[in-house]
Design a protein around this motif. Structure first.
Motif, PDB file in Angstrom:
ATOM      1  N   ALA A  93      18.856   4.784  19.520  1.00  0.00           N
ATOM      2  CA  ALA A  93      17.566   5.110  18.893  1.00  0.00           C
ATOM      3  C   ALA A  93      16.579   3.959  18.955  1.00  0.00           C
ATOM      4  N   LEU A  94      15.302   4.312  18.851  1.00  0.00           N
ATOM      5  CA  LEU A  94      14.220   3.345  18.651  1.00  0.00           C
ATOM      6  C   LEU A  94      13.149   4.028  17.790  1.00  0.00           C
ATOM      7  N   PRO A  95      13.421   4.147  16.476  1.00  0.00           N
ATOM      8  CA  PRO A  95      12.436   4.798  15.596  1.00  0.00           C
ATOM      9  C   PRO A  95      11.177   3.944  15.440  1.00  0.00           C
ATOM     10  N   VAL A  96      10.032   4.597  15.436  1.00  0.00           N
ATOM     11  CA  VAL A  96       8.750   3.907  15.260  1.00  0.00           C
ATOM     12  C   VAL A  96       7.886   4.705  14.287  1.00  0.00           C
ATOM     13  N   ALA A  97       7.311   4.026  13.326  1.00  0.00           N
ATOM     14  CA  ALA A  97       6.375   4.660  12.398  1.00  0.00           C
ATOM     15  C   ALA A  97       5.074   3.879  12.380  1.00  0.00           C
ATOM     16  N   VAL A  98       3.978   4.598  12.356  1.00  0.00           N
ATOM     17  CA  VAL A  98       2.647   3.997  12.233  1.00  0.00           C
ATOM     18  C   VAL A  98       2.024   4.536  10.962  1.00  0.00           C
ATOM     19  N   ASN A  99       1.753   3.652  10.012  1.00  0.00           N
ATOM     20  CA  ASN A  99       1.124   4.071   8.759  1.00  0.00           C
ATOM     21  C   ASN A  99      -0.213   3.366   8.645  1.00  0.00           C
ATOM     22  N   MET A 100      -1.278   4.123   8.848  1.00  0.00           N
ATOM     23  CA  MET A 100      -2.613   3.527   8.801  1.00  0.00           C
ATOM     24  C   MET A 100      -3.114   3.420   7.368  1.00  0.00           C
ATOM     25  N   SER A 101      -3.898   2.392   7.141  1.00  0.00           N
ATOM     26  CA  SER A 101      -4.587   2.239   5.862  1.00  0.00           C
ATOM     27  C   SER A 101      -6.056   1.992   6.164  1.00  0.00           C
ATOM     28  N   CYS A 102      -6.920   2.550   5.351  1.00  0.00           N
ATOM     29  CA  CYS A 102      -8.352   2.554   5.649  1.00  0.00           C
ATOM     30  C   CYS A 102      -9.025   1.232   5.269  1.00  0.00           C
ATOM     31  N   SER A 103     -10.330   1.190   5.439  1.00  0.00           N
ATOM     32  CA  SER A 103     -11.103  -0.017   5.135  1.00  0.00           C
ATOM     33  C   SER A 103     -11.098  -0.338   3.644  1.00  0.00           C
ATOM     34  N   ALA A 104     -10.689   0.630   2.817  1.00  0.00           N
ATOM     35  CA  ALA A 104     -10.550   0.387   1.373  1.00  0.00           C
ATOM     36  C   ALA A 104      -9.071   0.387   1.027  1.00  0.00           C
ATOM     37  N   THR A 105      -8.306  -0.463   1.694  1.00  0.00           N
ATOM     38  CA  THR A 105      -6.862  -0.542   1.432  1.00  0.00           C
ATOM     39  C   THR A 105      -6.647  -0.949  -0.017  1.00  0.00           C
ATOM     40  N   ARG A 106      -6.144  -0.021  -0.814  1.00  0.00           N
ATOM     41  CA  ARG A 106      -6.034  -0.238  -2.257  1.00  0.00           C
ATOM     42  C   ARG A 106      -4.572  -0.442  -2.635  1.00  0.00           C
ATOM     43  N   ARG A 107      -4.184  -1.704  -2.715  1.00  0.00           N
ATOM     44  CA  ARG A 107      -2.798  -2.003  -3.032  1.00  0.00           C
ATOM     45  C   ARG A 107      -2.703  -3.333  -3.759  1.00  0.00           C
ATOM     46  N   ALA A 108      -1.612  -3.460  -4.512  1.00  0.00           N
ATOM     47  CA  ALA A 108      -1.380  -4.698  -5.255  1.00  0.00           C
ATOM     48  C   ALA A 108       0.109  -4.869  -5.467  1.00  0.00           C
ATOM     49  N   THR A 109       0.525  -6.113  -5.579  1.00  0.00           N
ATOM     50  CA  THR A 109       1.903  -6.456  -5.917  1.00  0.00           C
ATOM     51  C   THR A 109       1.873  -7.315  -7.171  1.00  0.00           C
ATOM     52  N   VAL A 110       2.635  -6.914  -8.181  1.00  0.00           N
ATOM     53  CA  VAL A 110       2.655  -7.641  -9.452  1.00  0.00           C
ATOM     54  C   VAL A 110       4.101  -7.896  -9.857  1.00  0.00           C
ATOM     55  N   ASP A 111       4.310  -9.011 -10.538  1.00  0.00           N
ATOM     56  CA  ASP A 111       5.631  -9.318 -11.062  1.00  0.00           C
ATOM     57  C   ASP A 111       5.912  -8.463 -12.299  1.00  0.00           C
ATOM     58  N   VAL A 112       7.154  -7.998 -12.419  1.00  0.00           N
ATOM     59  CA  VAL A 112       7.567  -7.186 -13.553  1.00  0.00           C
ATOM     60  C   VAL A 112       8.347  -8.064 -14.532  1.00  0.00           C
ATOM     61  N   PRO A 113       7.990  -8.048 -15.807  1.00  0.00           N
ATOM     62  CA  PRO A 113       8.759  -8.830 -16.777  1.00  0.00           C
ATOM     63  C   PRO A 113      10.191  -8.307 -16.869  1.00  0.00           C
ATOM     64  N   THR A 114      11.127  -9.218 -17.002  1.00  0.00           N
ATOM     65  CA  THR A 114      12.530  -8.826 -17.124  1.00  0.00           C
ATOM     66  C   THR A 114      13.100  -9.320 -18.441  1.00  0.00           C
ATOM     67  N   HIS A 115      14.179  -8.694 -18.861  1.00  0.00           N
ATOM     68  CA  HIS A 115      14.813  -9.018 -20.129  1.00  0.00           C
ATOM     69  C   HIS A 115      16.280  -9.328 -19.882  1.00  0.00           C
TER      70      HIS A 115
END
Length: 294
Positions: free
Chosen positions: A262-284
């Motif tokens: 196999a050689l799986p390939v995926a293309v996921n486009m994101s527009c000019s308003a790419t709306r994403r964020a990564t945040v740390d989650v508090p842990t206990h």
């Protein structure tokens, strides 16, 4: 042992969703500004000017960047010493519904893709997943508001191994040439290569979370990203699909092992308003008995 609770996830999402809907991430805005400064095409410069101005108006007035405020994708990334309870996403839909209703964001989710296209009226359900990483102590949340235009422009292709690197390039370029105009360029293009049919799309989507300007830790992948970006921008599709030098602001590639056939390939486009964020989650901290840890 560390753990995360459903309340932790909900508390992060409630303010984050309206923020993502109304503020272009700093790296994307910087990319648009940089593209405007180097663009030579007159029409493309106008489009880039409008995109930057739109981002500023949206932030100043706290209104959506785009009328399509997307579906909500949530990925919890957890290290090997983080306990993830089975109900960790149980309050995500509550947070999504409250955020979309209170912030007056457009609701775009239907009850069933095939049998009931009625709107759910609160943009739920969100689409959630857990991804485990080999990073002790890590617990982070990736969140993306994904518009229909850019997701519709994406694809998964199962190539044969003989297609090789050039086959991946050809697949990405064919997708861009056919679909980029509908995905509101300039784009950010996530490319996943490897894994299985059902997993390769996740590789491409998670690749989009990497901020523009950061270098892929894999030197081969970094060089491949640069090659793809150059080839995509050489298409001349440009900002707003009106011609120009910047069809994409960046390309992010993620690879994984796969079957020898196999050689799986995926293309996921994101527009000019790419709306994403990564945040740390508090842990206990939680105590785990020896019998539970076996």
């Amino acid at each position: 042992m560390l753990t995360v609770t459903p309340g932790d996830i909900e508390a992060l999402l409630l303010p984050l969703i309206p923020q993502l809907a109304t503020r272009v991430p700093d790296d994307i805005l910087s990319g648009l500004v940089a593209a405007r400064e180097t663009e030579t095409g007159a029409r493309a410069r106008i489009v880039l000017d409008q995109l930057v101005q739109n981002a500023c108006v949206a932030a100043d007035d706290c209104v959506p960047i785009c009328q399509d405020t997307g579906t909500v994708w949530v990925c919890l990334e957890a290290g090997p010493d983080v306990l993830v309870p089975g109900d960790v996403f149980s309050r995500v839909n509550d947070a999504v519904a409250k955020s979309y209703i209170d912030a007056r964001l457009r609701k775009s989710v239907v009850k069933d893709a095939l049998f009931d296209r009625g709107n759910t009226q609160d943009n739920t359900p969100a689409f959630c997943e857990v991804h485990f990483v080999d990073e002790p102590g890590v617990c982070r949340l990736h969140v993306m508001l994904k518009g229909g235009g850019s997701d519709n422009a994406s694809r998964v292709v199962m190539l044969t191994p003989s297609a090789g690197k050039q086959g991946v390039i050809d697949t990405v370029l064919a997708c861009v040439r056919e679909k980029a105009a509908n995905a509101c360029p300039p784009l950010v293009v996530g490319v996943g290569v490897g894994a299985t049919f059902d997993k390769v799309g996740g590789l491409a989507k998670r690749a989009l979370m990497r901020p523009l300007g950061t270098v892929n830790p894999n030197p081969d992948a970094a060089a491949f990203e640069a090659e793809l970006l150059s080839a995509i921008n050489a298409t001349g599709i440009g900002a707003g699909a009106l011609g120009g030098q910047t069809t994409a602001l960046g390309v992010c590639v993620a690879t994984a092992p796969c079957h020898i056939a196999a050689l799986p390939v995926a293309v996921n486009m994101s527009c000019s308003a790419t709306r994403r964020a990564t945040v740390d989650v508090p842990t206990h901290v939680v105590k785990v008995s020896e019998s539970e840890g076996e």
